[in-house]
Scaffold this motif. Structure first.
Motif, PDB file in Angstrom:
ATOM      1  N   PRO A  78       2.967  -1.887   1.839  1.00 28.42           N
ATOM      2  CA  PRO A  78       2.623  -2.401   3.271  1.00 28.42           C
ATOM      3  C   PRO A  78       2.154  -1.360   4.132  1.00 28.42           C
ATOM      4  N   ALA A  79       2.627  -0.108   3.979  1.00 27.54           N
ATOM      5  CA  ALA A  79       2.058   1.013   4.911  1.00 27.54           C
ATOM      6  C   ALA A  79       0.605   1.358   4.461  1.00 27.54           C
ATOM      7  N   ALA A  80       0.473   1.387   2.822  1.00 33.60           N
ATOM      8  CA  ALA A  80      -1.080   1.702   2.358  1.00 33.60           C
ATOM      9  C   ALA A  80      -1.878   0.395   3.009  1.00 33.60           C
ATOM     10  N   LEU A  81      -1.391  -0.872   2.883  1.00 28.76           N
ATOM     11  CA  LEU A  81      -2.143  -1.953   3.203  1.00 28.76           C
ATOM     12  C   LEU A  81      -2.876  -1.806   4.666  1.00 28.76           C
ATOM     13  N   PHE A  82      -1.615  -1.382   5.412  1.00 29.33           N
ATOM     14  CA  PHE A  82      -1.864  -1.122   7.003  1.00 29.33           C
ATOM     15  C   PHE A  82      -2.811  -0.263   7.156  1.00 29.33           C
ATOM     16  N   ALA A  83      -2.719   0.892   6.455  1.00 26.02           N
ATOM     17  CA  ALA A  83      -3.683   1.971   6.723  1.00 26.02           C
ATOM     18  C   ALA A  83      -5.077   1.634   6.196  1.00 26.02           C
ATOM     19  N   ARG A  84      -5.091   0.837   5.345  1.00 28.47           N
ATOM     20  CA  ARG A  84      -6.365   0.634   4.715  1.00 28.47           C
ATOM     21  C   ARG A  84      -7.056  -0.404   5.992  1.00 28.47           C
ATOM     22  N   GLY A  85      -6.276  -1.292   6.193  1.00 24.71           N
ATOM     23  CA  GLY A  85      -6.727  -2.255   7.218  1.00 24.71           C
ATOM     24  C   GLY A  85      -7.223  -1.817   8.498  1.00 24.71           C
ATOM     25  N   ALA A 108       0.596  -8.366   9.137  1.00 23.59           N
ATOM     26  CA  ALA A 108       0.680  -8.333   7.698  1.00 23.59           C
ATOM     27  C   ALA A 108       1.424  -7.408   6.962  1.00 23.59           C
ATOM     28  N   LYS A 109       1.661  -6.286   7.546  1.00 26.22           N
ATOM     29  CA  LYS A 109       2.651  -5.247   6.966  1.00 26.22           C
ATOM     30  C   LYS A 109       4.005  -5.945   6.903  1.00 26.22           C
ATOM     31  N   ILE A 110       4.518  -6.502   8.088  1.00 24.36           N
ATOM     32  CA  ILE A 110       5.973  -6.998   8.345  1.00 24.36           C
ATOM     33  C   ILE A 110       5.941  -7.937   7.106  1.00 24.36           C
TER      34      ILE A 110
END
Length: 157
Positions: A78-85, A108-110
């Motif tokens: 989720p942290a990688a998804l958040f960073a990318r977004g 989305a991360k949560i």
């Protein structure tokens, strides 16, 4: 007749505010370099691997290592998804759109974290919730370590 309230100490301190010049701002930026989000994510991966190996070695059970690794995974993905977004539209001209995007990716991360935790019993054979939570917590604390050891941080007495 209108009365005037006396100036408080906090208000007097506020009036001492002086904006930085362009040169002072550049000096401040050189002393305080930004922390790369991707370095933090990579740090989380490394910490997650160390925690998983430690859980496996200390308990002698592979299922404990897999549980801790899955806990770390529930933080890193989720942290990688958040960073990318968030970094995809890093320089948004509209502050409102930037804020909505930030909170949207945080939600989305949560949601992804909760989904990964809900799937854990089906995906990790012999799941240990304690090892999973330990893996999650230690991996999450990588944020704080990254902030403390970043270059340019001055130590205070």
């Amino acid at each position: 007749m209108k009365t005037i309230a006396p100036v408080t100490e906090a208000e007097a301190e506020e009036s001492d505010f002086k904006p930085l010049t362009a040169q002072e701002a550049e000096q401040w930026r050189s002393r305080n370099p930004p922390v790369s989000v991707w370095k933090i994510v990579v740090g989380q991966v490394l910490v997650g691997v160390v925690v998983a190996l430690a859980a496996w070695v200390l308990t002698g059970r592979a299922s404990m290592g897999w549980s801790a690794a899955y806990g770390a995974l529930a933080v890193v993905v989720p942290a990688a998804l958040f960073a990318r977004g968030v970094l995809r539209r890093k320089a948004s001209a509209n502050p409102r759109a930037a804020m909505v995007g930030f909170f949207g990716w945080e939600i989305a991360k949560i949601v992804l974290t909760v989904a990964l935790l809900a799937a854990a019993p089906r995906l990790v054979p012999g799941l240990s919730w304690l090892a999973l939570v330990v893996g999650m917590v230690i991996t999450m604390k990588t944020y704080w370590v990254a902030l403390l050891v970043r270059p340019g941080v001055r130590k205070t007495d």
